[in-house]
Design a protein around this motif. Structure first.
Motif, PDB file in Angstrom:
ATOM      1  N   GLY A  60      46.968  44.751  40.833  1.00 53.98           N
ATOM      2  CA  GLY A  60      45.882  45.269  40.348  1.00 53.98           C
ATOM      3  C   GLY A  60      45.600  45.161  38.864  1.00 53.98           C
ATOM      4  N   LEU A  61      46.684  45.463  37.994  1.00 50.55           N
ATOM      5  CA  LEU A  61      46.554  45.325  36.511  1.00 50.55           C
ATOM      6  C   LEU A  61      46.643  43.851  36.366  1.00 50.55           C
ATOM      7  CD1 LEU A  61      46.602  46.445  33.804  1.00 50.55           C
ATOM      8  CD2 LEU A  61      49.305  46.399  33.990  1.00 50.55           C
ATOM      9  N   TRP A  62      47.455  43.222  37.032  1.00 45.73           N
ATOM     10  CA  TRP A  62      47.620  41.572  36.902  1.00 45.73           C
ATOM     11  C   TRP A  62      46.275  41.076  37.164  1.00 45.73           C
ATOM     12  CZ3 TRP A  62      47.419  37.250  40.054  1.00 45.73           C
ATOM     13  CH2 TRP A  62      48.077  36.006  39.430  1.00 45.73           C
ATOM     14  N   GLY A  63      45.455  41.537  38.302  1.00 46.92           N
ATOM     15  CA  GLY A  63      44.172  41.153  38.434  1.00 46.92           C
ATOM     16  C   GLY A  63      43.153  41.392  37.419  1.00 46.92           C
ATOM     17  N   ALA A  64      43.306  42.750  36.809  1.00 50.32           N
ATOM     18  CA  ALA A  64      42.446  43.106  35.856  1.00 50.32           C
ATOM     19  C   ALA A  64      42.422  42.060  34.777  1.00 50.32           C
ATOM     20  CB  ALA A  64      42.560  44.404  35.401  1.00 50.32           C
ATOM     21  N   VAL A  65      43.694  41.867  34.393  1.00 48.11           N
ATOM     22  CA  VAL A  65      43.788  40.910  33.342  1.00 48.11           C
ATOM     23  C   VAL A  65      43.209  39.628  33.430  1.00 48.11           C
ATOM     24  CG1 VAL A  65      45.683  39.726  31.822  1.00 48.11           C
ATOM     25  CG2 VAL A  65      45.855  42.075  32.440  1.00 48.11           C
ATOM     26  N   ILE A  94      33.645  46.957  34.079  1.00 50.27           N
ATOM     27  CA  ILE A  94      33.978  47.347  35.412  1.00 50.27           C
ATOM     28  C   ILE A  94      35.231  46.698  36.084  1.00 50.27           C
ATOM     29  CG2 ILE A  94      32.861  46.903  37.716  1.00 50.27           C
ATOM     30  CD1 ILE A  94      30.207  47.001  36.539  1.00 50.27           C
ATOM     31  N   THR A  95      35.699  45.328  35.622  1.00 45.92           N
ATOM     32  CA  THR A  95      36.943  44.822  35.956  1.00 45.92           C
ATOM     33  C   THR A  95      37.885  45.471  35.594  1.00 45.92           C
ATOM     34  OG1 THR A  95      35.669  42.405  36.103  1.00 45.92           O
ATOM     35  CG2 THR A  95      38.125  42.599  35.914  1.00 45.92           C
ATOM     36  N   VAL A  96      37.870  45.938  34.219  1.00 46.46           N
ATOM     37  CA  VAL A  96      39.024  46.699  33.582  1.00 46.46           C
ATOM     38  C   VAL A  96      39.216  47.993  34.168  1.00 46.46           C
ATOM     39  CG1 VAL A  96      40.109  47.882  31.444  1.00 46.46           C
ATOM     40  CG2 VAL A  96      39.045  45.681  31.265  1.00 46.46           C
ATOM     41  N   ILE A  97      38.153  48.803  34.505  1.00 42.93           N
ATOM     42  CA  ILE A  97      38.505  50.274  35.428  1.00 42.93           C
ATOM     43  C   ILE A  97      38.729  50.010  36.707  1.00 42.93           C
ATOM     44  CG2 ILE A  97      37.110  52.195  35.745  1.00 42.93           C
ATOM     45  CD1 ILE A  97      35.252  51.696  33.339  1.00 42.93           C
ATOM     46  N   GLY A  98      37.955  49.095  37.358  1.00 45.94           N
ATOM     47  CA  GLY A  98      38.176  49.135  38.902  1.00 45.94           C
ATOM     48  C   GLY A  98      39.344  48.316  39.411  1.00 45.94           C
ATOM     49  N   SER A  99      39.852  47.344  38.764  1.00 40.97           N
ATOM     50  CA  SER A  99      40.940  46.423  39.351  1.00 40.97           C
ATOM     51  C   SER A  99      42.199  47.204  39.588  1.00 40.97           C
ATOM     52  CB  SER A  99      41.345  45.536  38.464  1.00 40.97           C
ATOM     53  OG  SER A  99      40.054  44.234  38.500  1.00 40.97           O
ATOM     54  N   PRO A 100      42.652  48.218  38.713  1.00 47.49           N
ATOM     55  CA  PRO A 100      43.951  49.029  38.954  1.00 47.49           C
ATOM     56  C   PRO A 100      43.832  49.990  40.186  1.00 47.49           C
ATOM     57  CG  PRO A 100      43.549  49.046  36.615  1.00 47.49           C
ATOM     58  CD  PRO A 100      42.217  48.375  37.313  1.00 47.49           C
ATOM     59  N   ILE A 101      42.355  50.384  40.413  1.00 51.61           N
ATOM     60  CA  ILE A 101      42.116  51.340  41.443  1.00 51.61           C
ATOM     61  C   ILE A 101      42.182  50.635  42.512  1.00 51.61           C
ATOM     62  CG2 ILE A 101      40.247  52.744  42.413  1.00 51.61           C
ATOM     63  CD1 ILE A 101      39.209  53.376  39.682  1.00 51.61           C
ATOM     64  N   VAL A 102      41.594  49.344  42.754  1.00 46.23           N
ATOM     65  CA  VAL A 102      41.425  48.576  43.741  1.00 46.23           C
ATOM     66  C   VAL A 102      42.964  48.264  44.283  1.00 46.23           C
ATOM     67  CG1 VAL A 102      40.869  46.422  45.217  1.00 46.23           C
ATOM     68  CG2 VAL A 102      39.318  47.899  43.563  1.00 46.23           C
ATOM     69  N   GLY A 103      43.964  47.813  43.138  1.00 47.43           N
ATOM     70  CA  GLY A 103      45.215  47.484  43.361  1.00 47.43           C
ATOM     71  C   GLY A 103      45.962  48.521  43.983  1.00 47.43           C
ATOM     72  N   ARG A 104      45.913  49.906  43.716  1.00 45.16           N
ATOM     73  CA  ARG A 104      46.440  50.917  44.616  1.00 45.16           C
ATOM     74  C   ARG A 104      45.980  50.937  45.932  1.00 45.16           C
ATOM     75  NH1 ARG A 104      49.271  54.069  41.122  1.00 45.16           N
ATOM     76  NH2 ARG A 104      48.831  53.879  38.728  1.00 45.16           N
ATOM     77  N   LEU A 105      44.753  50.855  46.255  1.00 48.08           N
ATOM     78  CA  LEU A 105      44.115  50.737  47.740  1.00 48.08           C
ATOM     79  C   LEU A 105      44.851  49.712  48.369  1.00 48.08           C
ATOM     80  CD1 LEU A 105      40.367  51.288  46.950  1.00 48.08           C
ATOM     81  CD2 LEU A 105      41.914  52.958  47.837  1.00 48.08           C
ATOM     82  N   PHE A 126      37.972  43.512  43.572  1.00 51.92           N
ATOM     83  CA  PHE A 126      38.350  43.826  44.896  1.00 51.92           C
ATOM     84  C   PHE A 126      38.686  42.072  45.517  1.00 51.92           C
ATOM     85  CE2 PHE A 126      35.720  47.427  45.269  1.00 51.92           C
ATOM     86  CZ  PHE A 126      36.189  48.068  46.227  1.00 51.92           C
ATOM     87  N   SER A 127      38.909  41.210  44.296  1.00 48.93           N
ATOM     88  CA  SER A 127      39.179  39.825  44.878  1.00 48.93           C
ATOM     89  C   SER A 127      40.648  39.556  44.424  1.00 48.93           C
ATOM     90  CB  SER A 127      38.072  38.884  43.929  1.00 48.93           C
ATOM     91  OG  SER A 127      36.910  39.033  44.653  1.00 48.93           O
ATOM     92  N   TRP A 128      41.034  39.726  43.260  1.00 55.33           N
ATOM     93  CA  TRP A 128      42.281  39.210  42.671  1.00 55.33           C
ATOM     94  C   TRP A 128      43.328  39.948  43.254  1.00 55.33           C
ATOM     95  CZ3 TRP A 128      43.357  35.354  38.748  1.00 55.33           C
ATOM     96  CH2 TRP A 128      42.346  34.888  38.373  1.00 55.33           C
TER      97      TRP A 128
END
Length: 475
Positions: A153-158, A328-339, A389-391
């Motif tokens: 999720g963090l990798w995807g946010a980056v 939105i990407t920075v905030i949301g990607s780690p959350i989605v990563g945990r999901l 929700f993609s990466w």
């Protein structure tokens, strides 16, 4: 990580590289710095292109190669460099790649001729190709399977952040200290990443015993012919020579696959073990990430043309318009990563690819209908949610159940498909804008039409991820 713990890691078994979570997260941050730099340099140069062209009095073709040589030198060796990580160690290869990238970035900034800049950009691409597959390999080896989604999720946010930060950061640097600083900024970041990787990324067990030289040569030649032809197609009008080069390149791909099938009988190891494609989710994810690569590499060109040439915004203001997507990407990607550690990969990925495709179509249609900036911004926000929700779910589905012996090769294949999608996207959207402009669609009209291409590509990705299977997650 201390040197003692790093040394002891070298004695771990291939399936026991998982680090204590605080150490794993520190290692991830070190790797993400490099990943961010690579993706940033893929797009930030577009902001500086007019200034570089004026300073060097360069031709359009020369300016075109400043970006294209970077893409070419990344894509072509990726299959090979992923396997090198298995053979000589991901940590070692990452540090070699980052060192090359930092030194070539300095050469780019100090270049006093456009030809020198093009050569330095090519070396930059080689450095990037060496380190890119190592980041994904290490992440998937140091995190427990049930925690990889959060890490990715963090990798995807980056990955998402780099694509949307580049216009803003590029505008600030080009309008301030000068275009050279889009390269100089890599030096302190690269040195910091090298220090952090040396301290926190362990020396892990190696798997590949040999490198199949015929496979390396065939893959390099085939990918060079294909990627070179695709990059030059829009500028050269898809001449017979380019078509023949693509056909020869595709023939080389067939030969390469045959070499992988016969590797054991020839007394060597396959460069790309074909067993990795028996993993259904990996095969699907490798295709779907190519559609995301297509989108990330191509969408900013028409958007920036619309904002700057169509609406008359400055580069800095254009970058600010895209800021909501970055936030939105920075905030949301780690959350989605945990999901993605707990939810079916199909459900999350379908939301991501579907929403991103919808948002691009929304933006394209709003431009064509001259719906106004607020409609455009609504599409940008939706795209930020879709990117979250993609990466991560796609990457987690691809690698979570991959055999650790093939992690480097699989990472090379996954990143090769993503970068190949980037090459296709850059060429296709550029050609679409030229064709639309030739039919007197205007700058904004051409941009709106061109954005429908990445939307269609992501629709194909949406169909693909709908076939993901639930995987069994174990510690």
């Amino acid at each position: 990580m201390t040197s003692k713990s790093a040394d002891s890691a070298s004695h771990l078994s291939p399936d026991n590289c998982v680090l204590p979570e605080p150490q794993a997260w520190r290692a991830l941050i070190a790797l993400c710095i490099g990943f961010f730099m690579i993706l940033l340099d893929q797009t930030i140069v577009a902001v500086a292109t007019p200034k570089i062209e004026a300073d060097f009095q360069a031709s359009i073709n020369q300016v075109f190669w400043i970006t294209s040589i970077y893409l070419l030198c990344i894509v072509v060796p990726l299959l090979f460099t992923g396997r090198l990580g298995d053979r000589y160690g991901q940590r070692n290869l990452y540090r070699i790649g980052m060192s090359i990238f930092v030194l070539s970035s300095a050469a780019c900034g100090f270049a006093n001729h456009v030809e020198t800049l093009v050569i330095a950009r090519g070396v930059q691409g080689i450095g990037a190709a060496i380190l890119i597959p190592q980041t994904m390999s290490v992440i998937n080896r140091i995190f427990a399977p049930s925690r990889r989604g959060a890490a990715l999720g963090l990798w995807g946010a980056v990955g998402g952040l780099a694509g949307v930060v580049s216009p803003l950061l590029g505008g600030v640097l080009v309008g301030g200290p000068g275009w050279e600083w889009i390269f100089f900024i890599n030096i302190p970041l690269g040195v910091l990443s090298l220090i952090m990787v040396t301290l926190w990324v362990p020396t892990m067990p190696r798997h590949a015993r040999t490198i199949d030289i015929p496979s390396v040569v065939v893959s390099l030649c085939a990918m060079s012919l294909i990627v070179y032809s695709i990059l030059n197609g829009p500028q050269m009008g898809w001449s017979i020579r380019l078509v023949v080069m693509i056909i020869i390149g595709l023939g080389g791909v067939v030969w390469f696959i045959r070499l992988q099938q016969t590797a054991s009988s020839r007394g060597t190891e396959a460069l790309v073990p074909l067993e990795i494609f028996h993993n259904r989710n990996f095969s699907i994810a490798s295709f779907s990430i190519s559609t995301m690569g297509f989108t990330v590499a191509s969408m900013m060109l028409p958007i920036m043309f619309h904002l700057q040439d169509g609406l008359g915004f400055t580069p800095q203001k254009s970058g600010l318009v895209m800021a909501p997507m970055a936030a939105i990407t920075v905030i949301g990607s780690p959350i989605v990563g945990r999901l993605s550690d707990h939810c079916h990969p199909r459900n999350l990925s379908m939301v991501g690819f579907g929403l991103t495709a919808f948002s691009l179509a929304w933006i394209g249609i709003s431009i064509l209908r001259d719906a106004g900036l607020w409609w455009f911004l609504a599409g940008v926000c939706l795209m930020g949610v879709g990117t979250c929700f993609s990466w991560s779910p796609n990457s987690a589905a691809a690698m979570r159940t991959m055999n650790p012996r093939f992690m480097g090769a699989a990472s090379g294949v996954y990143n090769t498909t993503r970068q190949t999608g980037s090459v296709l996207g850059s060429a296709a959207v550029g050609a679409a804008m030229q064709m639309a402009f030739a039919h007197q669609s205007g700058v904004s009209g051409s941009a709106g039409i061109a954005l429908l291409l990445p939307a269609a590509a992501l629709a194909c990705g949406f169909i693909a991820v709908s076939f993901f299977e639930a995987d069994k997650i174990s510690e």
